[in-house]
Design an enzyme around this catalytic site. Sequence first.
Site, PDB file in Angstrom:
ATOM      1  N   ARG A 233       2.129   2.141 -13.530  1.00 55.29           N
ATOM      2  CA  ARG A 233       0.855   2.772 -13.167  1.00 55.29           C
ATOM      3  C   ARG A 233       0.235   3.528 -14.340  1.00 55.29           C
ATOM      4  O   ARG A 233      -0.992   3.548 -14.480  1.00 55.29           O
ATOM      5  CB  ARG A 233       1.069   3.702 -11.968  1.00 55.29           C
ATOM      6  CG  ARG A 233       1.237   2.937 -10.661  1.00 55.29           C
ATOM      7  CD  ARG A 233       1.508   3.855  -9.503  1.00 55.29           C
ATOM      8  NE  ARG A 233       1.499   3.113  -8.241  1.00 55.29           N
ATOM      9  CZ  ARG A 233       1.905   3.618  -7.089  1.00 55.29           C
ATOM     10  NH1 ARG A 233       2.351   4.867  -7.029  1.00 55.29           N
ATOM     11  NH2 ARG A 233       1.867   2.890  -5.988  1.00 55.29           N
TER      12      ARG A 233
ATOM     13  N   LYS B  55       9.573  -5.346  10.068  1.00 57.12           N
ATOM     14  CA  LYS B  55       9.096  -5.177  11.437  1.00 57.12           C
ATOM     15  C   LYS B  55       7.685  -5.712  11.645  1.00 57.12           C
ATOM     16  O   LYS B  55       6.793  -5.483  10.840  1.00 57.12           O
ATOM     17  CB  LYS B  55       9.110  -3.686  11.814  1.00 57.12           C
ATOM     18  CG  LYS B  55      10.504  -3.082  11.883  1.00 57.12           C
ATOM     19  CD  LYS B  55      10.426  -1.627  12.314  1.00 57.12           C
ATOM     20  CE  LYS B  55      11.813  -1.019  12.457  1.00 57.12           C
ATOM     21  NZ  LYS B  55      11.741   0.403  12.895  1.00 57.12           N
TER      22      LYS B  55
ATOM     23  N   GLY C 147       5.284  -2.986  -2.904  1.00 58.82           N
ATOM     24  CA  GLY C 147       6.379  -2.695  -3.823  1.00 58.82           C
ATOM     25  C   GLY C 147       7.433  -3.775  -3.920  1.00 58.82           C
ATOM     26  O   GLY C 147       7.838  -4.179  -5.022  1.00 58.82           O
TER      27      GLY C 147
ATOM     28  N   GLY D 218      -0.190   1.039   0.283  1.00 60.21           N
ATOM     29  CA  GLY D 218      -0.897   1.263   1.549  1.00 60.21           C
ATOM     30  C   GLY D 218      -2.332   0.775   1.506  1.00 60.21           C
ATOM     31  O   GLY D 218      -2.848   0.230   2.491  1.00 60.21           O
TER      32      GLY D 218
END
Length: 397
Positions: free
Chosen positions: A41, A198, A351, A374
């Site tokens: 980053r 999930k 990630g 996100g």
Amino acid sequence: MNVLRFTDLCAQGKVAGQRVFIRADLNVPQDDSGRITEDTRIRASVPCIRQALDAGAAVMVTSHLGRPTEGQFKPADSLAPVAARLGELLGREVPLVSDWVDGVRVAPGQVVLLENCRLNKGEKKNDETLARKLAALTDIYVNDAFGTAHRAEATTYGIAQYAKVACAGPLLAAEIDAITKALAQPSRPLVAIVAGSKVSTKLTILESLAAKVDQLIVGGGIANTFMLAAGLSIGKSLAEPDLLDQAKAVIEAMRARGAAVPIPVDVVTAKAFAADAEATVKDASDVADDDLILDIGPKTAALLAAQLREAGTIVWNGPVGVFEFDAFANGTKTIAHAIAESRAFSIAGGGDTLAAIAKYGIEDKVGYISTGGGAFLEVLEGKTLPAFEILAKRAAG
């Protein structure tokens, strides 16, 4: 999406002598001693900073780091290690400035790093008083932090409301362009890979993509739930039986459009979740009650690879198996190489996805690698990100 671009302002000579405030994403992982363990980053933020310096601006850069408590400084929250690394990359000292909200001294041709912005009271709640103070520091506000574009905070949204000029930095602009190319104006077939443990964490993404894509490849625990929905046994594998109706609805939504959710025809199983567990390839219909499914099988991987090679656009979020264990890495490896070999425009984010891309050395073969976690997921859900919204609003006048 129409936004003002910092690169254009530089090319037009509108940056020289101006106070430029760059909101970067310098939230890097650190070990217990505070040493930076991965600096992607920081390196990704350097082009915007160099651009501002080369244009003759007085440059202020800030970012959040970790999850500090507002108003309560702790050494672990400091951007000091980031300032040191940024200085190495820029080849110059980068002073770290604390208590900067009420004023910053920086001259044209200089750059300073402003201490962790989430230490400022009101940052996360986008306090108007704070946002106006931040806007008063600058002539040109530059958002170059896609990783926080899904949050409406004082340094990502409020300051853009009140600054004289608000624009997108090169990193954020590249994200906008890549997302537009992949989702708003895709070359067909459009194939999405959505994997993870999930269904519940990615259900809205699956539902949104089911209305857009030509193939929806699911992997990991998500694939196990879809296998259950297709009537297959998955042994003691991770799944969410209470979401079978939602999985079936996604399958039906795709089918109604003449599209598909490919269900694995073979899988790689083990009796335990461990790196040294014995891996066994089985037909999807032969999974035993005490089996754990830890990867897709070679037949499934080959079928999916063939589809990916014929795709026009690929969106990739998540490895399809436990690729960290070599015995269960073949599915993700096969898909990674198929994406690398495809003529498709590909965009990848998340990630674990980035870790897989690095493991298989295909960084230069992926069309665009998103720096946001996100934020990338919210784009896939079809949401308009706050940072995009305010920059577009400012561009429209």
